[in-house]
Scaffold this motif. Structure first.
Motif, PDB file in Angstrom:
ATOM      1  N   MET A 138      32.384  42.904  42.246  1.00 41.05           N
ATOM      2  CA  MET A 138      33.783  43.609  42.015  1.00 41.05           C
ATOM      3  C   MET A 138      33.928  44.939  41.427  1.00 41.05           C
ATOM      4  N   LEU A 139      32.888  45.444  40.637  1.00 39.24           N
ATOM      5  CA  LEU A 139      32.858  46.618  39.992  1.00 39.24           C
ATOM      6  C   LEU A 139      32.132  47.732  40.881  1.00 39.24           C
ATOM      7  N   LYS A 140      31.647  47.507  42.011  1.00 34.90           N
ATOM      8  CA  LYS A 140      31.151  48.708  42.912  1.00 34.90           C
ATOM      9  C   LYS A 140      32.441  49.433  43.319  1.00 34.90           C
ATOM     10  N   PRO A 141      32.038  50.789  43.655  1.00 32.19           N
ATOM     11  CA  PRO A 141      33.096  51.713  44.056  1.00 32.19           C
ATOM     12  C   PRO A 141      33.659  51.161  45.357  1.00 32.19           C
ATOM     13  N   ASP A 142      33.018  50.624  46.118  1.00 26.29           N
ATOM     14  CA  ASP A 142      33.714  50.586  47.451  1.00 26.29           C
ATOM     15  C   ASP A 142      34.451  49.130  47.602  1.00 26.29           C
ATOM     16  N   ALA A 143      34.341  48.510  46.385  1.00 22.15           N
ATOM     17  CA  ALA A 143      34.755  46.940  46.450  1.00 22.15           C
ATOM     18  C   ALA A 143      36.647  46.905  46.388  1.00 22.15           C
ATOM     19  N   GLY A 144      37.111  45.892  47.030  1.00 24.52           N
ATOM     20  CA  GLY A 144      38.493  45.850  47.102  1.00 24.52           C
ATOM     21  C   GLY A 144      38.889  44.802  45.985  1.00 24.52           C
ATOM     22  N   LEU A 145      40.059  44.526  45.978  1.00 26.69           N
ATOM     23  CA  LEU A 145      40.536  43.642  45.003  1.00 26.69           C
ATOM     24  C   LEU A 145      39.893  42.064  45.198  1.00 26.69           C
ATOM     25  N   PRO A 146      39.539  41.395  44.343  1.00 29.90           N
ATOM     26  CA  PRO A 146      39.131  39.990  44.300  1.00 29.90           C
ATOM     27  C   PRO A 146      39.866  39.181  44.819  1.00 29.90           C
ATOM     28  N   ARG A 147      39.387  38.089  45.549  1.00 22.83           N
ATOM     29  CA  ARG A 147      40.139  37.038  45.835  1.00 22.83           C
ATOM     30  C   ARG A 147      40.697  36.127  44.827  1.00 22.83           C
ATOM     31  N   GLY A 148      41.815  35.446  45.215  1.00 27.89           N
ATOM     32  CA  GLY A 148      42.738  34.798  44.251  1.00 27.89           C
ATOM     33  C   GLY A 148      41.971  33.930  43.283  1.00 27.89           C
ATOM     34  N   GLY A 149      41.098  33.125  43.923  1.00 30.03           N
ATOM     35  CA  GLY A 149      40.144  32.124  43.036  1.00 30.03           C
ATOM     36  C   GLY A 149      39.521  32.599  42.138  1.00 30.03           C
ATOM     37  N   ASN A 150      38.638  33.861  42.801  1.00 31.58           N
ATOM     38  CA  ASN A 150      37.681  34.392  41.865  1.00 31.58           C
ATOM     39  C   ASN A 150      38.352  35.304  40.635  1.00 31.58           C
ATOM     40  N   LEU A 151      39.773  35.816  40.933  1.00 34.89           N
ATOM     41  CA  LEU A 151      40.215  36.405  40.051  1.00 34.89           C
ATOM     42  C   LEU A 151      40.852  35.595  39.020  1.00 34.89           C
ATOM     43  N   ALA A 152      41.354  34.448  39.204  1.00 38.78           N
ATOM     44  CA  ALA A 152      41.873  33.565  38.382  1.00 38.78           C
ATOM     45  C   ALA A 152      40.947  33.061  37.540  1.00 38.78           C
ATOM     46  N   ALA A 153      39.574  32.669  37.860  1.00 32.58           N
ATOM     47  CA  ALA A 153      38.463  32.210  37.033  1.00 32.58           C
ATOM     48  C   ALA A 153      38.116  33.544  36.008  1.00 32.58           C
ATOM     49  N   ILE A 154      37.872  34.645  36.626  1.00 25.78           N
ATOM     50  CA  ILE A 154      37.516  35.869  35.663  1.00 25.78           C
ATOM     51  C   ILE A 154      38.623  36.389  34.473  1.00 25.78           C
ATOM     52  N   ALA A 155      39.753  35.839  34.984  1.00 27.60           N
ATOM     53  CA  ALA A 155      40.944  36.287  33.920  1.00 27.60           C
ATOM     54  C   ALA A 155      40.834  35.241  32.748  1.00 27.60           C
ATOM     55  N   ASP A 156      40.579  33.650  33.156  1.00 29.39           N
ATOM     56  CA  ASP A 156      40.735  32.642  32.449  1.00 29.39           C
ATOM     57  C   ASP A 156      39.270  32.780  31.449  1.00 29.39           C
ATOM     58  N   ALA A 157      38.281  33.425  31.781  1.00 31.50           N
ATOM     59  CA  ALA A 157      37.052  33.550  31.152  1.00 31.50           C
ATOM     60  C   ALA A 157      37.138  34.556  30.115  1.00 31.50           C
TER      61      ALA A 157
ATOM     62  N   LEU B  10      29.635  36.992  32.447  1.00 30.91           N
ATOM     63  CA  LEU B  10      31.083  36.870  32.592  1.00 30.91           C
ATOM     64  C   LEU B  10      31.205  35.946  34.253  1.00 30.91           C
ATOM     65  N   SER B  11      30.305  36.176  34.957  1.00 29.86           N
ATOM     66  CA  SER B  11      30.199  35.394  36.216  1.00 29.86           C
ATOM     67  C   SER B  11      30.061  33.878  35.908  1.00 29.86           C
ATOM     68  N   ILE B  12      29.036  34.115  35.085  1.00 25.94           N
ATOM     69  CA  ILE B  12      28.518  32.355  34.919  1.00 25.94           C
ATOM     70  C   ILE B  12      29.639  31.932  33.985  1.00 25.94           C
ATOM     71  N   ALA B  13      30.215  32.524  33.062  1.00 30.47           N
ATOM     72  CA  ALA B  13      31.164  31.963  32.070  1.00 30.47           C
ATOM     73  C   ALA B  13      32.287  31.363  32.739  1.00 30.47           C
ATOM     74  N   ALA B  14      32.489  32.106  34.441  1.00 27.98           N
ATOM     75  CA  ALA B  14      33.822  31.789  35.214  1.00 27.98           C
ATOM     76  C   ALA B  14      33.356  30.825  36.050  1.00 27.98           C
ATOM     77  N   GLY B  15      32.085  30.561  36.123  1.00 29.95           N
ATOM     78  CA  GLY B  15      31.880  29.391  37.233  1.00 29.95           C
ATOM     79  C   GLY B  15      31.556  30.226  38.417  1.00 29.95           C
ATOM     80  N   LEU B  16      31.274  31.372  38.485  1.00 26.61           N
ATOM     81  CA  LEU B  16      31.263  31.846  39.869  1.00 26.61           C
ATOM     82  C   LEU B  16      29.488  32.175  40.076  1.00 26.61           C
ATOM     83  N   HIS B  17      29.234  32.962  41.286  1.00 26.36           N
ATOM     84  CA  HIS B  17      28.096  33.384  41.371  1.00 26.36           C
ATOM     85  C   HIS B  17      27.828  34.649  40.312  1.00 26.36           C
ATOM     86  N   PRO B  18      26.525  34.627  39.898  1.00 21.50           N
ATOM     87  CA  PRO B  18      26.203  35.356  38.844  1.00 21.50           C
ATOM     88  C   PRO B  18      26.372  36.879  39.457  1.00 21.50           C
ATOM     89  N   ASP B  19      26.306  37.463  40.419  1.00 22.59           N
ATOM     90  CA  ASP B  19      26.551  38.860  40.942  1.00 22.59           C
ATOM     91  C   ASP B  19      27.872  38.827  41.185  1.00 22.59           C
TER      92      ASP B  19
END
Length: 227
Positions: free
Chosen positions: A37-56, A23-32
């Motif tokens: 984003m799915l780690k227990p202590d992760a906060g909400l993603p930044r706008g650009g990353n969120l938009a790319a993931i949503a579109d993918a 999914l990361s690669i499909a969204a054009g982001l770093h593979p990790d």
């Protein structure tokens, strides 16, 4: 404890059969990126990353963050509407003669060109001033998928044909047989031959210039409707 955002993200990933890395690669982001984003202590993603993931994923940012909207949003495509107003049938005179068929064969044509039309069809706007225009039905499969059997093609005799254009070549190999027509892509003219290309299977056909009566351009859809 997983956040609502992470639960929605995991659910959509499972439905689409994808992993965090894919999914990361499909969204054009770093593979990790998705993994973090799915780690227990992760906060909400930044706008650009969120938009790319949503579109993918084919969803919306609002759904991922708050569960709003429907999960499947219209995906972006490279298709856009052409700036063309289709004319009404009444505005196109039914005066273009159909002179037979152009052979999709690898050698000679199959129809004897006649001055007596076998049918009449409506004149597209791009041929409004082309008084010599005519039409042919394609016969045979050697120009598939560009020209399929039964396709109607409009011909502009006065429009110069360039290499790469589809052309109808009128041939008089034997005066006793009358004129024939074949369709192909214009490759080149030599001092002695006209060379055209066929698509299915790929082949070149050399026609002796002494037998070639005319080489006429096949109009594209864009040319017919002024796009």
């Amino acid at each position: 404890m997983a956040t609502d955002f992470q639960l929605r993200l995991r659910k959509l990933m499972a439905e689409r059969g994808t992993s965090g890395r894919k999914l990361s690669i499909a969204a054009g982001l770093h593979p990790d990126t998705v993994g973090k984003m799915l780690k227990p202590d992760a906060g909400l993603p930044r706008g650009g990353n969120l938009a790319a993931i949503a579109d993918a994923l084919g969803t919306t940012e609002a759904f991922l963050l708050r569960g709003e909207d429907v999960p499947l949003a219209p995906r972006k495509t490279e298709v856009r509407l052409a700036p063309v107003l289709l004319p009404s049938a009444a505005s196109m005179p039914n005066d273009v003669p159909v002179l037979g068929t152009a052979a999709g064969s690898h050698a000679r044509g199959a129809f004897q060109i006649s001055t007596d039309p076998v049918d009449w069809v409506r004149r597209p706007p791009g041929l409004s001033s082309a008084r010599n225009a005519y039409a042919l039905y394609v016969e045979g499969t050697s120009m598939v998928p560009e020209h399929n059997p039964g396709d109607l093609r409009f011909i502009h005799p006065d429009r110069p044909a360039r290499p790469g254009d589809s052309v109808v070549v009128q041939i008089l190999a034997d005066p006793a047989d009358g004129q024939e027509a074949t369709i192909g892509r214009l490759i080149k003219r030599t001092p002695t031959h006209l060379v055209i290309g066929k698509l299915n299977p790929a082949a070149t056909v050399e026609l002796k210039l002494i037998t070639v009566v005319a080489v006429h351009k096949v109009m594209t859809l864009n040319e017919l409707f002024g796009v």
